[in-house]
Write a protein that holds these residues in place. Structure first.
Motif, PDB file in Angstrom:
ATOM      1  N   ASN A  12       2.858  12.794   2.693  1.00  0.00           N
ATOM      2  CA  ASN A  12       3.751  13.210   3.790  1.00  0.00           C
ATOM      3  C   ASN A  12       4.188  14.663   3.603  1.00  0.00           C
ATOM      4  O   ASN A  12       4.217  15.446   4.552  1.00  0.00           O
ATOM      5  CB  ASN A  12       5.008  12.334   3.837  1.00  0.00           C
ATOM      6  N   GLU A  59      11.820  10.028  -5.643  1.00  0.00           N
ATOM      7  CA  GLU A  59      10.810   9.045  -6.083  1.00  0.00           C
ATOM      8  C   GLU A  59      11.322   8.329  -7.333  1.00  0.00           C
ATOM      9  O   GLU A  59      11.637   8.962  -8.337  1.00  0.00           O
ATOM     10  CB  GLU A  59       9.473   9.751  -6.385  1.00  0.00           C
ATOM     11  N   PHE A 115       7.861   1.624   0.904  1.00  0.00           N
ATOM     12  CA  PHE A 115       7.386   0.235   0.958  1.00  0.00           C
ATOM     13  C   PHE A 115       8.193  -0.559   1.985  1.00  0.00           C
ATOM     14  O   PHE A 115       9.278  -0.151   2.388  1.00  0.00           O
ATOM     15  CB  PHE A 115       7.429  -0.434  -0.427  1.00  0.00           C
ATOM     16  N   GLY A 163      11.024   8.099  -1.049  1.00  0.00           N
ATOM     17  CA  GLY A 163       9.725   7.629  -1.537  1.00  0.00           C
ATOM     18  C   GLY A 163       8.628   8.670  -1.429  1.00  0.00           C
ATOM     19  O   GLY A 163       7.869   8.700  -0.465  1.00  0.00           O
ATOM     20  N   PHE A 164       8.515   9.546  -2.435  1.00  0.00           N
ATOM     21  CA  PHE A 164       7.538  10.644  -2.405  1.00  0.00           C
ATOM     22  C   PHE A 164       6.105  10.140  -2.568  1.00  0.00           C
ATOM     23  O   PHE A 164       5.178  10.685  -1.968  1.00  0.00           O
ATOM     24  CB  PHE A 164       7.865  11.643  -3.523  1.00  0.00           C
ATOM     25  N   THR A 214       2.486   9.625  -3.206  1.00  0.00           N
ATOM     26  CA  THR A 214       1.376  10.529  -3.520  1.00  0.00           C
ATOM     27  C   THR A 214       1.619  11.939  -2.995  1.00  0.00           C
ATOM     28  O   THR A 214       0.767  12.820  -3.173  1.00  0.00           O
ATOM     29  CB  THR A 214       0.066  10.020  -2.881  1.00  0.00           C
ATOM     30  N   GLY A 215       2.712  12.137  -2.259  1.00  0.00           N
ATOM     31  CA  GLY A 215       2.989  13.470  -1.702  1.00  0.00           C
ATOM     32  C   GLY A 215       2.258  13.740  -0.399  1.00  0.00           C
ATOM     33  O   GLY A 215       2.315  14.848   0.135  1.00  0.00           O
ATOM     34  N   VAL A 258       0.836  -1.214   0.000  1.00  0.00           N
ATOM     35  CA  VAL A 258       0.000   0.000   0.000  1.00  0.00           C
ATOM     36  C   VAL A 258       0.868   1.259   0.000  1.00  0.00           C
ATOM     37  O   VAL A 258       2.032   1.217   0.412  1.00  0.00           O
ATOM     38  CB  VAL A 258      -0.922   0.038   1.242  1.00  0.00           C
ATOM     39  N   TYR A 259       0.314   2.389  -0.452  1.00  0.00           N
ATOM     40  CA  TYR A 259       1.024   3.666  -0.370  1.00  0.00           C
ATOM     41  C   TYR A 259       0.929   4.238   1.039  1.00  0.00           C
ATOM     42  O   TYR A 259       1.809   4.956   1.486  1.00  0.00           O
ATOM     43  CB  TYR A 259       0.467   4.664  -1.399  1.00  0.00           C
ATOM     44  N   PHE A 260      -0.196   3.956   1.697  1.00  0.00           N
ATOM     45  CA  PHE A 260      -0.366   4.403   3.085  1.00  0.00           C
ATOM     46  C   PHE A 260      -1.403   3.507   3.736  1.00  0.00           C
ATOM     47  O   PHE A 260      -2.089   2.734   3.059  1.00  0.00           O
ATOM     48  CB  PHE A 260      -0.770   5.881   3.173  1.00  0.00           C
ATOM     49  N   GLY A 291      14.344   9.447  -9.211  1.00  0.00           N
ATOM     50  CA  GLY A 291      15.467   8.517  -9.272  1.00  0.00           C
ATOM     51  C   GLY A 291      15.475   7.636  -8.041  1.00  0.00           C
ATOM     52  O   GLY A 291      14.531   7.630  -7.252  1.00  0.00           O
ATOM     53  N   ASP A 292      16.558   6.903  -7.892  1.00  0.00           N
ATOM     54  CA  ASP A 292      16.702   5.997  -6.753  1.00  0.00           C
ATOM     55  C   ASP A 292      17.162   6.775  -5.513  1.00  0.00           C
ATOM     56  O   ASP A 292      18.055   7.624  -5.610  1.00  0.00           O
ATOM     57  CB  ASP A 292      17.721   4.913  -7.110  1.00  0.00           C
ATOM     58  N   ALA A 293      16.567   6.466  -4.357  1.00  0.00           N
ATOM     59  CA  ALA A 293      16.850   7.245  -3.150  1.00  0.00           C
ATOM     60  C   ALA A 293      18.342   7.230  -2.785  1.00  0.00           C
ATOM     61  O   ALA A 293      18.923   8.294  -2.534  1.00  0.00           O
ATOM     62  CB  ALA A 293      16.020   6.710  -1.985  1.00  0.00           C
ATOM     63  N   GLU A 331      13.239  12.963   2.556  1.00  0.00           N
ATOM     64  CA  GLU A 331      12.348  11.795   2.522  1.00  0.00           C
ATOM     65  C   GLU A 331      12.815  10.799   1.477  1.00  0.00           C
ATOM     66  O   GLU A 331      13.374  11.180   0.444  1.00  0.00           O
ATOM     67  CB  GLU A 331      10.919  12.255   2.177  1.00  0.00           C
TER      68      GLU A 331
HETATM   69  C1  LIG Z   1       4.705   3.666   0.656  1.00  0.00           C
HETATM   70  S1  LIG Z   1       4.980   4.693  -0.746  1.00  0.00           S
HETATM   71  C2  LIG Z   1       5.301   6.275  -0.081  1.00  0.00           C
HETATM   72  C3  LIG Z   1       4.118   7.011   0.329  1.00  0.00           C
HETATM   73  C4  LIG Z   1       4.385   8.483   0.350  1.00  0.00           C
HETATM   74  N1  LIG Z   1       5.365   8.904   1.296  1.00  0.00           N
HETATM   75  C5  LIG Z   1       3.114   9.261   0.400  1.00  0.00           C
HETATM   76  O1  LIG Z   1       3.056  10.221   1.159  1.00  0.00           O
HETATM   77  O2  LIG Z   1       2.234   8.931  -0.390  1.00  0.00           O
HETATM   78  C6  LIG Z   1       6.643   4.277  -1.179  1.00  0.00           C
HETATM   79  C7  LIG Z   1       7.189   5.084  -2.331  1.00  0.00           C
HETATM   80  O3  LIG Z   1       8.587   4.781  -2.464  1.00  0.00           O
HETATM   81  C8  LIG Z   1       8.895   4.712  -3.839  1.00  0.00           C
HETATM   82  N2  LIG Z   1      10.140   3.958  -3.993  1.00  0.00           N
HETATM   83  C9  LIG Z   1      10.294   2.615  -3.950  1.00  0.00           C
HETATM   84  N3  LIG Z   1      11.607   2.292  -4.086  1.00  0.00           N
HETATM   85  C10 LIG Z   1      12.282   3.456  -4.198  1.00  0.00           C
HETATM   86  C11 LIG Z   1      13.658   3.789  -4.356  1.00  0.00           C
HETATM   87  N4  LIG Z   1      14.589   2.835  -4.417  1.00  0.00           N
HETATM   88  N5  LIG Z   1      14.000   5.081  -4.455  1.00  0.00           N
HETATM   89  C12 LIG Z   1      13.043   6.067  -4.394  1.00  0.00           C
HETATM   90  N6  LIG Z   1      11.727   5.806  -4.252  1.00  0.00           N
HETATM   91  C13 LIG Z   1      11.341   4.528  -4.148  1.00  0.00           C
HETATM   92  C14 LIG Z   1       7.683   4.038  -4.426  1.00  0.00           C
HETATM   93  O4  LIG Z   1       7.573   4.208  -5.817  1.00  0.00           O
HETATM   94  C15 LIG Z   1       6.557   4.705  -3.655  1.00  0.00           C
HETATM   95  O5  LIG Z   1       6.083   5.847  -4.297  1.00  0.00           O
END
Ligand SMILES: C[S@@+](CC[C@H](N)C(=O)[O-])C[C@H]1O[C@@H](n2cnc3c(N)ncnc32)[C@H](O)[C@@H]1O
Length: 243
Positions: A69, A93, A172, A63-64, A66-67, A24-26, A146-148, A61
């Motif tokens: 947070n 993200e 996630f 993993g942005f 849906t924004g 889930v996203y949240f 990109g990747d975190a 942060e």
């Molecule tokens: C649980 S959701 C985050 C929910 C978000 N914080 C919100 O307020 O909606 C996890 C997010 O991390 C992103 N994500 C997954 N692996 C990632 C990575 N290696 N680097 C950056 N973002 C990543 C996913 O695409 C997803 O959008």
């Protein structure tokens, strides 16, 4: 160049669900209350902002999504922080949602509407690399696609000095997305943290707790939100080789 939207989502009971990660996203109980409990209260933001002595506060942060947070943090900042101070919210993200998807997800939160409208107007022009968005001249969002770990390791979005005041570790669950929760990310967090830096995350995974402790964070477990029994939060106490 415009960004390629690569999230793979489906809708379950009107809420976004990541098919590729089976996660889930949240919280399906209430994502907004989860954000307030885990990330805002976990980092003691209301108290810190009411008594803020600096002109700037920086949140980073992973993993942005849906924004949600970001929008909750921005709303709290506008309500509590001194008028002349500025919040810089940095997020990364890897799989950005499309404008239609993020608009639909954010419809769930009418109480954030004042910020959602200017946010969507700017998200519509999301670029590859880092996009900068401004809200009321008091909040700046730097959203890096990109990747975190890679993003925080490059100095494209973060300064070289240890200036992150609070970390939001999302992205996630570590069991479903282990590559995001890697040692290199935690090591970089330590390099960007100082004695006032805090962190919070929804997960209570032992591997995350140990990794954060290893790089110099004092980690505590506290009650999680909804169905989650525990979460982690804490502050940076430093380690001999961190800086
Ligand atoms: C649980 S959701 C985050 C929910 C978000 N914080 C919100 O307020 O909606 C996890 C997010 O991390 C992103 N994500 C997954 N692996 C990632 C990575 N290696 N680097 C950056 N973002 C990543 C996913 O695409 C997803 O959008």
């Amino acid at each position: 160049m415009p960004v390629k939207h690569s999230a793979l989502i489906e809708w379950r009971d009107g809420q976004p669900y990541a098919s590729a990660f089976q996660d889930v996203y949240f919280s399906t109980d209430n994502g907004l209350l989860e954000t307030e409990h885990v990330f805002l209260q976990g980092n003691h933001l209301a108290r810190r902002w009411q008594t803020l002595q600096t002109q700037r506060f920086t949140i980073a942060e992973t993993g942005f999504g849906t924004g949600l947070n970001f929008l909750c943090a921005a709303k709290l900042w506008l309500a509590t922080a001194p008028k002349e101070a500025r919040l810089h919210f940095i997020s990364v993200e890897k799989y950005p949602l499309s404008l239609a998807e993020i608009s639909m997800a954010l419809q769930l939160w009418p109480s954030l509407m004042d910020l959602i409208e200017p946010f969507l107007a700017q998200y519509a022009h999301l670029l590859r690399g880092t996009s900068s968005m401004l809200f009321d001249h008091r909040v700046q969002l730097s959203l890096c696609i990109g990747d975190a770990t890679t993003a925080y390791q490059s100095h494209a979005i973060t300064p070289t000095k240890p200036v992150i005041d609070a970390w939001f570790l999302d992205g996630f669950s570590p069991a479903k997305n282990p590559t995001m929760w890697q040692a290199a990310l935690f090591e970089k967090m330590a390099l960007l943290s100082n004695s006032k830096t805090t962190f919070a995350t929804f997960t209570s995974a032992g591997a995350v707790r140990r990794a954060l402790t290893q790089v110099g964070f004092a980690v505590i477990k506290q009650a999680g939100f909804g169905k989650k029994r525990e979460m982690l939060c804490g502050h940076f106490i430093g380690s001999a080789d961190a800086h």
